[in-house]
Every structure is written in structure tokens, then in C-alpha cells.
Design a protein around this motif. Structure first.
Motif, short mmCIF file in Angstrom:
data_model
loop_
_atom_site.label_atom_id
_atom_site.label_comp_id
_atom_site.label_asym_id
_atom_site.label_seq_id
_atom_site.Cartn_x
_atom_site.Cartn_y
_atom_site.Cartn_z
N PRO A 51 3.91 7.96 -7.33
CA PRO A 51 2.77 7.59 -6.48
C PRO A 51 1.47 7.56 -7.27
O PRO A 51 1.30 8.31 -8.24
N VAL A 52 0.58 6.69 -6.85
CA VAL A 52 -0.74 6.59 -7.49
C VAL A 52 -1.79 6.98 -6.45
O VAL A 52 -2.86 6.38 -6.36
N ASP A 53 -1.47 8.01 -5.66
CA ASP A 53 -2.35 8.40 -4.55
C ASP A 53 -3.57 9.20 -5.00
O ASP A 53 -4.39 9.59 -4.17
N ILE A 108 0.84 -1.20 0.00
CA ILE A 108 0.00 0.00 0.00
C ILE A 108 0.88 1.25 0.00
O ILE A 108 0.61 2.21 -0.73
N ASP A 109 1.93 1.22 0.80
CA ASP A 109 2.82 2.38 0.89
C ASP A 109 3.52 2.66 -0.44
O ASP A 109 3.71 3.82 -0.82
N VAL A 110 3.87 1.61 -1.16
CA VAL A 110 4.50 1.79 -2.48
C VAL A 110 3.53 2.49 -3.43
O VAL A 110 3.92 3.41 -4.16
N VAL A 111 2.28 2.07 -3.42
CA VAL A 111 1.29 2.67 -4.32
C VAL A 111 1.04 4.12 -3.95
O VAL A 111 0.95 4.99 -4.83
N LEU A 112 0.93 4.42 -2.65
CA LEU A 112 0.60 5.78 -2.21
C LEU A 112 1.79 6.73 -2.27
O LEU A 112 1.63 7.92 -2.57
N SER A 113 2.99 6.22 -1.98
CA SER A 113 4.17 7.09 -1.88
C SER A 113 5.12 6.97 -3.06
O SER A 113 6.02 7.79 -3.23
N GLY A 114 4.93 5.94 -3.89
CA GLY A 114 5.86 5.72 -4.97
C GLY A 114 7.13 5.02 -4.48
O GLY A 114 7.28 4.73 -3.28
N SER A 169 1.10 7.79 5.76
CA SER A 169 1.97 8.36 4.75
C SER A 169 1.99 9.88 4.85
O SER A 169 3.06 10.51 4.79
N LYS A 170 0.82 10.47 5.03
CA LYS A 170 0.73 11.92 5.17
C LYS A 170 1.44 12.39 6.44
O LYS A 170 2.17 13.39 6.43
N LYS A 171 1.24 11.63 7.52
CA LYS A 171 1.87 11.98 8.79
C LYS A 171 3.39 11.91 8.68
O LYS A 171 4.12 12.77 9.20
N LYS A 172 3.89 10.90 7.98
CA LYS A 172 5.33 10.73 7.80
C LYS A 172 5.92 11.90 7.02
O LYS A 172 6.99 12.44 7.37
#
Length: 597
Positions: free
Chosen positions: A547-549, A523-529, A586-589
Motif C-alpha cells: 500500500p502507498v497509503d 484508489i483502493d489498490v493504491v491505499l490497500s495494496g 478502506s479503514k472501515k473494511k
């Protein structure tokens, strides 16, 4: 002869008095019914037992949480989000048509106010809470909005907790002796370090240090402003997360509903199937006495086996009991993830006797039952007789607005709060749009019984209430089919339709540990690239995946469900809840990284 005549005359007078009393009582009851407003022709969309009606008090005021009703019928609602004009809404019906025609905002502008929950009236004060603070205001007789300034009764410095924070709702209830009860939820599923939290296969801490300040109910002075958690007394412990809680006047005892843990299949697939993870652990309906320990984080309840079991983080495997018998057992175990968000013990006289002293429960509905339909989303009732709980019933349904809830967002309404009005009407709030219902009984109370209850019993066969069939109700094929279309649109040009990549620039995903491994990493790969050198199936790649967020949570979940099924050795599906959770972290990071620059 004279005494006999005298007795006959007395008997006649008694019969006349009885008839007059019955007529008077019937007249009073008819008058009470006449004073009730008419129900909506469709009961506001609700399905209720025969004899009940519902009227929509107000519609679409925004995400609403708990509510309270004053002794003059004014309704107070705790809204979920902060607002410059105050986070509370007061409603008044001035012409007794059941519809609110006066609407006022009031209270505080607390920007930590997300996840707002508590709203209760106690000794002419309106108490309400945000994630961080409990406030109260003195009600002003005759006025809809309190004229007094808000007092800070309790502050929770949750952001400085050494264990992190989550499950920080602040439901409220009060006993007869001047005490206020507030739960402090656990930071996670089980007691793990921040580094291990949510990691598959990670073990729990034993003993659990979090229990000193989390996962319990604290008792406070209801009349003392300026308190912190340290000023309270830990009344009960071992209860992971509470949103629904009430003091039962009948037996003068506290009752609460625990939200059970998550991630059984994701973290321990060797012990729990997706079906078991959807059904477990049970949502526990607890009778909470001083000193109660319900066993979190070491134990959970399995309503299908009818007992508490050892959590896998502490050596459990879905069968081991360990010392579970030493801990408080629930009076009822409801199916997993139904999210019980309010509890109300009915003390009114308007409803049939069947409901007197019983418990109404608002099930807000699940988020993480994938690959099975989401469940809950109704009002249940638990009858109590001589203080003992009976079998639970469906009291109000019709909130879902759809036949089957694939994803939580499919639900039209999500029941949230319950409160009783001065005439015994029941008020229900929901958190999606902000709709408030008033439920009234206008039937013949003497003839209410098994027939009406049997009609409601049939609703237990609906997809959002029944126990799902492990094969027929599995939605993985449906989501994978939708995911195949999205995959070919957004991913296939690089990773190819067969998942094998192009052999040089774009790595394969078929058979890759990136696909069939930890879903949170995927999931992190898809959201963050992803960028930089990586190894896939023993071959090195060095490129950039953007990213595909920009896709919706459910769309990403469908794509990942498809590739894990098609290219990941039929790995477990991905629910949109986990994508939403991953987006949050992801946003928090990113925010933490930016603040450190």
C-alpha cells in the motif's frame, strides 16, 4: 384673521415637532452606532459592502459548526467533535469591545458527536444536536452557561438503518406553534442497494424504499423529551440532504437548501462531462410547505437549463424531463457542490432596508469539483420583496485566503453558521479553525443602494464564485504535472517511466483497465495494496504491491490523475475527495474484518 393665525401657529408647532423627532431619531441612531464596538482595521479579512464593518469575536477555537446568539449578546457555538468538557462553547464580551473575554465549555460528551450541526435558541431553551441526538438546556438568566441538565429531545438510531447512513447532520428550526423541524438525509447519491451504491452505471430503486425514513424533513413536538423519528410527522420528502434550514417569520414558512448529488461524470461519463459534473446538479433553495416533494431520487435541478431533469439512474441523459414538473421547483438553483450549510432570514433593523426579511446563506464550499477549481466559500444574500426572492448577491467574501482553490484544504476558512445578535449584528462561524466574526453596519442607511451592491457584484468573477471556463479553468494539466514528479519518485521504479512495467515481475499500467477503469478500484489498490494472481493486458502476474497509503490524499490524487491522463487514454482525473472517501471505506473494511476475527 384669528383662525388663520391659529393654523399658522399649529403649522409652526408641527414643523418644530418634526424637527425634534428627526433630531431625536438621529440621536437614537447615532447612539445605536456608538454602542457598536469598533470593527477590526481589516474587517477580520472579510470583504463586505461599503458601510459594513466586521470584528473577530474569537479566533482558532477549533472546528465550529452552527451558532446562536442570546438576547444579552452571549454567543453559543456547536463544535464539531466530542469533548470531555462538553461539545458546546459559550462566549461573552464583558467590556463591549467586540472580542470575547469569557469562554466556557458545556453540554454533553457524546462520542457519536461528529458532524455536529444544530444550535438554536427557542423559548429560552438552547437546542443543539449531534449526529445521533438532539438535546436542549434551559438558559439561566445572567449566566453564560446553562445550569440545567441536558434533556434528550430526539434520538436517531441511524446506525441500525437497513439502508446505511450518511448525510446525518441535524440542523434545527422551529415554527411559532411549538414544532421542531429536523431533516433526515439520504444514505447516498440516489436510491440504490448497498451493493450498488457508488457503482458506475448502477440503476436506482423504483419505488425508492428509503423515502419512508430518509431524504425528508420531520416535524416534532418542540417540548416533548425522549422522542424518536417514529414520534415525528414526515412534513416533506424527496430532499436528499439538508444542512441549511430556517423558518421565515415573514411568511410563516419553512425554507431549506438541498445539497445536490455527486458522481455524475464518474458514474455516467457517456452523458456528463467533467465540467457538467462540476456544475451540476444545482443546490436547490426550496420553499417547503407541508407535503412538499422535491423529487429525490428521481430528479435533479439544472440551473443552466432552468428545469428539473430525470436522473440517469432512472433513464435520464441530461436532457429528459420525464414527470419533473410534478415536483417542487426551487426558488433559486445555485451552482453545484457549493454546499449551503446555513440559512438565516434577517429580521433586524441595524442593516439597511435592502436586507430586511432577506436570506443570508453560508456556502461551506465544494470538495468534488475537480478538475476545476473548488467553489463556494462565501456568504450570499437573497433579497426578498413582498415574499418573492430576487437575484442572489455576494455579501461577505475573503474566507478562501487564496486566489484559486485547487483542493478543499487550500481554503483558509469555510463559512458554516449564521446567527443574528439582539442589536441586529450578524455573526458568522467557520469550520476550519473556529473563527467567529460579528458584522455590523455603520454607514448611512438612506444612501445605501445600487452603488454598494455593484461593487460586490464584481466578486462574482472570482475563481471560487464564477462559472468556470471548460478549457481555460481545467486544472488537469497542472495536477498531472505535479503527479508526474510524484509518480517517478514513488511508482516509476517498478512500473517504469513509460508505464510499461518490467515485463516479468511488475505489470504494465499503460493501457491497462486497472488505470482507465473504475477510479475507485484504482484508489483502493493504491491505499490497500494488491497481492496474488492478476491479469493485465492479457498477461498473468503474481506478485505483491504494498500500500502507498502514507501519501497525502492530494498527492495520491495527483499521481492517479497523471497516470490516467498519460497511460489511461486520457481518462477523467481523480479528485482528492475520492481518495479521502476511499481511505475511509478502506479503514472501515479493515475494522469490520478485524472485528470478525
Amino acid at each position: 384673521m384669528v383662525p388663520n393665525r391659529k393654523y399658522k401657529e399649529m403649522a409652526v408647532l408641527l414643523r418644530i415637532n418634526n424637527i425634534l423627532f428627526i433630531l431625536l431619531f438621529s440621536g437614537i441612531m447615532m447612539q445605536c452606532t456608538k454602542n457598536l464596538p469598533p470593527g477590526d482595521s481589516d474587517n477580520g479579512g472579510l470583504i463586505l459592502p461599503e458601510g459594513f464593518e466586521a470584528v473577530v469575536v474569537v479566533d482558532s477555537i477549533g472546528p465550529a459548526r452552527h451558532l446562536a446568539v442570546n438576547d444579552n449578546g452571549d454567543v453559543y457555538i456547536k463544535m464539531r467533535f466530542a469533548h470531555p468538557d462538553g461539545e458546546n462553547i459559550g462566549l461573552r464580551d464583558t467590556d463591549n469591545d467586540g472580542k470575547a473575554d469569557q469562554f466556557e465549555r458545556f453540554g454533553v460528551f457524546d462520542q457519536k458527536g461528529y458532524y455536529a450541526t444544530g444550535m438554536r435558541i427557542y423559548n429560552d431553551y438552547l437546542y443543539y444536536s449531534t449526529a445521533s441526538t438532539v438535546y436542549r438546556q434551559k438558559l439561566t438568566r445572567g449566566k453564560l452557561v446553562p445550569e440545567s441538565e441536558p434533556e434528550v429531545m430526539l434520538t436517531d438510531d441511524y446506525q441500525n438503518s437497513p439502508y446505511g447512513y450518511s448525510h446525518i447532520a441535524k440542523p434545527l428550526t422551529f415554527d411559532k406553534d411549538g414544532h421542531m423541524y429536523v431533516p433526515f438525509g439520504s444514505p447516498g447519491d440516489v436510491c440504490q442497494s448497498k451493493e450498488q451504491n457508488r457503482m458506475p452505471g448502477a440503476l436506482g430503486q423504483d419505488p425508492c424504499p428509503e423515502l419512508e425514513w430518509h431524504a425528508g424533513i420531520w416535524q416534532f413536538d418542540a417540548n416533548k423529551p425522549g422522542q424518536t423519528q417514529k414520534d415525528g410527522y414526515r412534513y416533506a420528502t424527496g430532499i436528499r440532504s439538508i444542512v441549511g434550514m430556517d423558518w421565515n417569520p415573514y411568511d410563516n414558512t419553512l425554507y431549506a437548501l438541498q445539497h445536490g448529488r455527486d458522481n455524475l461524470n464518474r458514474n455516467w461519463p457517456e452523458y456528463y462531462s467533467p465540467w457538467q459534473s462540476a456544475m451540476l446538479p444545482s443546490e436547490e433553495f426550496l420553499k417547503v410547505k407541508e407535503g412538499t416533494n422535491a423529487g429525490w431520487p428521481y430528479y435533479y435541478y439544472d440551473h443552466m437549463q432552468g428545469k428539473k431533469l430525470l436522473n440517469p439512474e432512472y433513464g435520464g441523459d441530461g436532457k429528459k424531463e420525464g414527470d419533473a414538473a410534478k415536483y417542487e421547483q426551487p426558488i433559486i438553483g445555485f451552482p453545484g457542490h457549493w454546499a449551503p450549510n446555513d440559512l438565516h432570514f434577517y429580521q433586524g433593523d441595524q442593516f439597511p432596508e435592502h436586507y430586511k426579511n432577506g436570506a443570508f446563506i453560508a456556502f461551506h464550499g465544494s470538495t468534488i469539483r475537480a478538475p476545476f477549481p473548488q467553489a463556494g466559500y462565501f456568504i450570499a444574500f437573497v433579497p426578498f420583496k413582498n415574499g418573492k426572492a430576487g437575484e442572489w448577491e455576494v455579501f461577505a467574501d475573503g474566507f478562501t485566503q487564496v486566489d484559486k482553490i485547487v483542493d478543499t484544504d487550500d481554503a483558509g476558512y469555510r463559512p458554516m453558521g449564521i446567527a443574528m445578535g439582539p442589536d441586529g449584528s450578524l455573526y458568522i462561524s467557520e469550520s476550519e479553525h473556529g473563527k467567529i466574526w460579528r458584522v455590523m453596519y455603520k454607514g448611512d442607511k438612506k444612501n445605501f443602494g445600487p452603488g454598494q451592491l455593484a461593487q460586490m457584484e464584481k466578486l462574482k468573477n472570482l475563481p471560487h464564485i464564477k462559472t468556470p471556463d471548460e478549457e481555460r479553468d481545467d486544472l488537469t494539466p497542472l495536477r498531472a504535472e505535479a503527479g508526474a514528479i510524484l509518480y517517478n519518485k514513488y511508482c516509476g521504479s517498478c512500473h517504469m517511466g513509460n508505464g510499461m512495467g518490467d515485463g516479468s515481475r511488475f505489470p504494465p499500467i499503460a493501457g491497462s483497465e486497472w488505470v482507465k477503469g473504475d477510479q475507485q478500484r484504482l484508489i483502493d489498490v493504491v491505499l490497500s495494496g494488491l497481492s496474488g494472481p492478476i491479469e493485465v493486458n492479457g498477461k498473468a502476474f503474481d506478485g505483491v504491491m504494498p500500500p502507498v497509503d502514507y501519501l497525502e490524499d492530494e498527492e495520491i490524487a495527483q499521481i492517479l490523475t497523471y497516470i490516467r491522463k498519460e497511460f489511461g487514454d486520457n481518462s477523467p482525473p481523480v479528485g482528492s475527495y475520492y481518495v479521502k472517501q476511499g481511505r475511509y471505506y478502506s479503514k472501515k473494511k479493515k475494522e469490520e474484518m478485524n472485528s470478525g476475527l
